[in-house]
Design an enzyme around this catalytic site. Structure first.
Site, PDB file in Angstrom:
ATOM      1  N   ARG A 179       3.309   4.283   6.025  1.00  0.00           N
ATOM      2  CA  ARG A 179       2.918   2.839   6.037  1.00  0.00           C
ATOM      3  C   ARG A 179       4.489   2.083   6.290  1.00  0.00           C
ATOM      4  NH1 ARG A 179      -0.142   1.227   0.738  1.00  0.00           N
ATOM      5  NH2 ARG A 179      -0.436  -0.786   2.233  1.00  0.00           N
ATOM      6  N   CYS A 235       5.781  -3.363  -2.693  1.00  0.00           N
ATOM      7  CA  CYS A 235       4.754  -2.219  -2.306  1.00  0.00           C
ATOM      8  C   CYS A 235       3.807  -3.046  -1.616  1.00  0.00           C
ATOM      9  CB  CYS A 235       4.274  -1.402  -3.554  1.00  0.00           C
ATOM     10  SG  CYS A 235       3.601  -2.655  -4.623  1.00  0.00           S
TER      11      CYS A 235
END
Length: 280
Positions: A179, A235
């Site tokens: 990611r 995050c």
């Protein structure tokens, strides 16, 4: 109080004259099964806490999991019996990703007796300890009086300004490496990472059983990445960044700043810069 507690030490604490409040924060992204999992089996005396409804505001400004309104969080903590002078132990299924959210919120509100059960419910049952089924038992309301703002946090505008001026601290992206690199983005509409961020996946904080790796190993890992008490962590939506802050505390590294909105908030403004691929 240490930020982590083992199953045997928790058992001893529950048998003491002043047992801690036990909070069950089982949660998985995209699966609203935490309460059902709790009712199927939980640590005796534990109280279920709903992460999406009590530990976060609705998605929108601030990302997918904005911090909850202080009054909502305070009411939830009082509901489960939390008081300012009573210890709290938080757990989830195993890896403490969800439990870390509640640990951070309580610590940020000024509660200084909060620990996470290392390895979660899996560690508790592996140690041969019992579980009980059913709903949360009724407990007297606590008198928790939170004072949010005790820990470092930064918003998107401040962070963007620091980046523009070349004054940003070390940025730490704790999502999975794929990611971060923009190779796979299964959740948010834009892939990549904030410019200048280093990749430090949160799951590297724990072993295969969900227990945090040794403090020495964590310190060496963070040092190699240049992560110290001045770092800003993010995050996808602010949940797992707290996990790495917990890992830093367990390794003896104080400080650290949370970007609560994280990637899901950063990309709400299309003018904010985005990078893909590994850093040079």
């Amino acid at each position: 109080m240490s930020v982590l507690i083992g199953a045997q030490d928790l058992l001893a604490a529950l048998g003491s004259d002043q047992p801690p409040v036990i909070a069950d924060v089982r949660w998985e992204l995209g699966r609203d099964t935490g309460r059902a999992d709790f009712e199927a089996g939980h640590i005796p005396g534990a109280q279920f806490v709903d992460l999406d409804r009590e530990l976060a505001a609705p998605p929108g400004a601030g990302g997918r999991h904005p911090l909850p309104p202080p009054e909502v969080f305070q009411q939830a903590m009082r509901r489960i019996g939390v008081s300012n002078d009573r210890a709290v132990v938080v757990y989830d299924a195993a890896n403490s990703l969800a439990a870390s959210r509640l640990w951070w919120l309580l610590a940020d509100a000024g509660h200084d007796q909060v620990a996470v059960l290392d390895g979660g419910l899996a560690a508790w049952t592996k140690a041969g300890q019992p579980v009980t089924a059913g709903e949360s038992e009724h407990v007297p309301a606590g008198d928790f009086d939170g004072r949010p703002g005790q820990l470092g946090q930064v918003d998107s505008a401040t962070l963007a300004a620091l980046i523009d001026k070349g004054e940003a601290p070390v940025l730490v992206d704790v999502r999975g490496a794929e990611r971060y690199a923009g190779e796979n983005e299964p959740i948010d509409p834009v892939a990549g990472h904030i410019p200048g961020a280093v990749s430090a996946p949160s799951m590297d904080n724990v072993d295969a059983d969900g227990r945090f790796v040794a403090p020495k190993v964590l310190r060496e890992r963070f040092t190699a990445l240049g992560v110290d008490g001045d770092a800003v962590l993010y995050c996808g939506s602010g949940i797992t960044a707290a996990h790495t802050l917990l890992a830093m505390r367990s390794a003896g590294i104080g400080g650290g700043t949370l970007y609560p909105g994280s990637w899901s908030d950063w990309i709400r403004d299309p003018d904010r810069p985005v990078r893909t691929g590994p850093l040079p």
